[in-house]
Design a protein around this motif. Structure first.
Motif, short mmCIF file in Angstrom:
data_model
loop_
_atom_site.label_atom_id
_atom_site.label_comp_id
_atom_site.label_asym_id
_atom_site.label_seq_id
_atom_site.Cartn_x
_atom_site.Cartn_y
_atom_site.Cartn_z
N ILE A 84 0.85 -1.19 0.00
CA ILE A 84 0.00 0.00 0.00
C ILE A 84 0.89 1.24 0.00
O ILE A 84 1.80 1.37 0.81
CB ILE A 84 -0.93 0.02 1.23
N GLY A 85 0.59 2.15 -0.90
CA GLY A 85 1.39 3.36 -1.01
C GLY A 85 0.54 4.61 -1.09
O GLY A 85 -0.49 4.70 -0.40
N ILE A 86 0.92 5.53 -1.93
CA ILE A 86 0.27 6.83 -2.02
C ILE A 86 -1.20 6.69 -2.40
O ILE A 86 -1.59 5.81 -3.18
CB ILE A 86 1.04 7.71 -3.05
N PHE A 87 -2.05 7.54 -1.81
CA PHE A 87 -3.49 7.56 -2.04
C PHE A 87 -4.18 6.25 -1.63
O PHE A 87 -5.33 6.01 -2.00
CB PHE A 87 -3.83 7.85 -3.51
N GLY A 88 -3.47 5.39 -0.88
CA GLY A 88 -4.06 4.14 -0.43
C GLY A 88 -4.13 3.05 -1.50
O GLY A 88 -4.77 2.02 -1.30
N TYR A 89 -3.44 3.26 -2.62
CA TYR A 89 -3.41 2.26 -3.69
C TYR A 89 -2.46 1.12 -3.35
O TYR A 89 -1.43 1.34 -2.69
CB TYR A 89 -2.94 2.89 -5.00
N TYR A 90 -2.81 -0.07 -3.82
CA TYR A 90 -1.87 -1.19 -3.74
C TYR A 90 -1.05 -1.20 -5.03
O TYR A 90 -1.59 -1.14 -6.13
CB TYR A 90 -2.59 -2.53 -3.60
N PHE A 91 0.26 -1.28 -4.86
CA PHE A 91 1.17 -1.34 -6.01
C PHE A 91 1.90 -2.68 -6.01
O PHE A 91 2.49 -3.07 -5.00
CB PHE A 91 2.19 -0.19 -5.94
N PRO A 92 1.88 -3.38 -7.14
CA PRO A 92 2.60 -4.65 -7.23
C PRO A 92 4.10 -4.42 -7.07
O PRO A 92 4.60 -3.31 -7.31
CB PRO A 92 2.27 -5.14 -8.65
N PRO A 93 4.84 -5.43 -6.68
CA PRO A 93 6.31 -5.29 -6.61
C PRO A 93 6.86 -4.89 -7.98
O PRO A 93 6.35 -5.32 -9.02
CB PRO A 93 6.78 -6.68 -6.22
#
Length: 312
Positions: free
Chosen positions: A217-226
């Motif tokens: 989980i990163g910016i704006f609460g989005y999940y980002f894949p590796p």
């Protein structure tokens, strides 16, 4: 008195003649400045804008490369230009650079985002066709500026802009020779089926918490894949031999490269120990922004990488 007046007039005339010739001589030897264009393009009923910079030698040379530089979420063309010093690099290295802008949301903040797949915000919610926009923009610029070599078109971007460059590599591989995403991960939702191997240079910081290198989980609460998940996709697409992987570890960064991929392409990753969610070698223009890495210069690495490739 009349004689004195005539002498004065003659002196003044000679002075202005001298100035005129001096100015003419100076303009002939002074270097030309860059040519800048604020353009727009109507796509699906939406007026899309961009900032274009031609290097000082555009009128005297040919065979120019075009670099498409896409800003991050909440940014814009002038912000990317001033923070990352890309126009200075374009002028000194003699390539054309364009900063396309994303669609602005209808919210109070008017945030601009790219539809890179699962990210981000308004562009995804409204299913804005940013691939179509960039494709038409390339066509428009090649038509207006015929000195640009259509085989030398490249894409880079920061954060959400970098994510968009991954999507372009999947869907516009016939128009874009290579990409160099920065501080992002690949978030495409459609199957990635490029028509050719696309060389990729990825730049990231281990300290990036807004788009974590390991995913999450990163910016704006989005999940980002590796990041490595996206790299694995391209290792398969480009048919890179597993044994071709080389890892070079330095004090402030690690350089990973896969060589001997399809069509002599390579995939490279620069992972820095310093910095954060930022453009390596760029400016720290705002207190709230992460400090850029000083270990490497993204601009120098990206341009050197692009110069090695062109479309067949």
């Amino acid at each position: 008195m009349k004689k004195l007046t005539k002498i004065k007039v003659l002196f003044i005339l000679l002075f202005f003649i001298f100035i005129a010739f001096s100015c003419k001589e100076d303009s002939a030897i002074s270097p030309k400045t860059e040519q800048r264009v604020e353009g727009s393009l109507l796509v699906d009923g939406i007026q899309r804008t961009y900032l274009l910079n031609l290097p000082p030698n555009y009128d005297e040379a040919t065979d120019f490369a075009l670099v498409i530089a896409m800003h991050g979420a909440g940014g814009k063309a002038t912000q990317m230009e001033s923070d990352y010093l890309l126009t200075e690099k374009a002028n000194s290295s003699k390539f054309v650079i364009v900063y396309p802008e994303r669609v602005q949301s209808s919210g109070i903040l008017g945030v601009r985002t790219w539809n890179a797949g699962t990210c981000c915000d308004y562009a995804v919610e409204k299913q804005i066709d940013d691939v179509k926009y960039i494709s038409l923009l390339i066509d428009e610029l090649l038509k207006k500026y015929p000195k640009i070599n259509p085989k030398k078109v490249y894409a880079t971007g920061m954060s959400n802009g970098g994510m968009m460059s991954y999507r372009l590599a999947c869907e516009l591989s016939h128009k874009i020779a290579a990409i160099a995403p920065v501080a992002c991960s690949m978030v495409t939702v459609k199957p990635c089926n490029p028509s050719r191997a696309v060389p990729i240079l990825h730049i990231h910081s281990k300290l990036d918490e807004k788009v974590p290198y390991q995913g999450g989980i990163g910016i704006f609460g989005y999940y980002f894949p590796p990041v490595e998940a996206g790299i694995d996709t391209w290792l398969r697409n480009n048919q890179c031999p597993a044994q071709s992987k080389k890892i070079n570890v330095f004090a402030q960064y690690t350089h990973i490269i896969w060589e001997n991929c399809l069509a002599n392409s390579t995939i490279e990753v620069y992972l820095t120990e310093d910095g954060g969610h930022s453009w390596a070698g760029g400016l720290h223009s705002r207190v709230s922004a992460d400090v850029p890495s000083k270990a490497i210069s993204a601009n120098d690495l990206i341009w050197a990488f692009f110069q090695k490739y062109q479309l067949p």
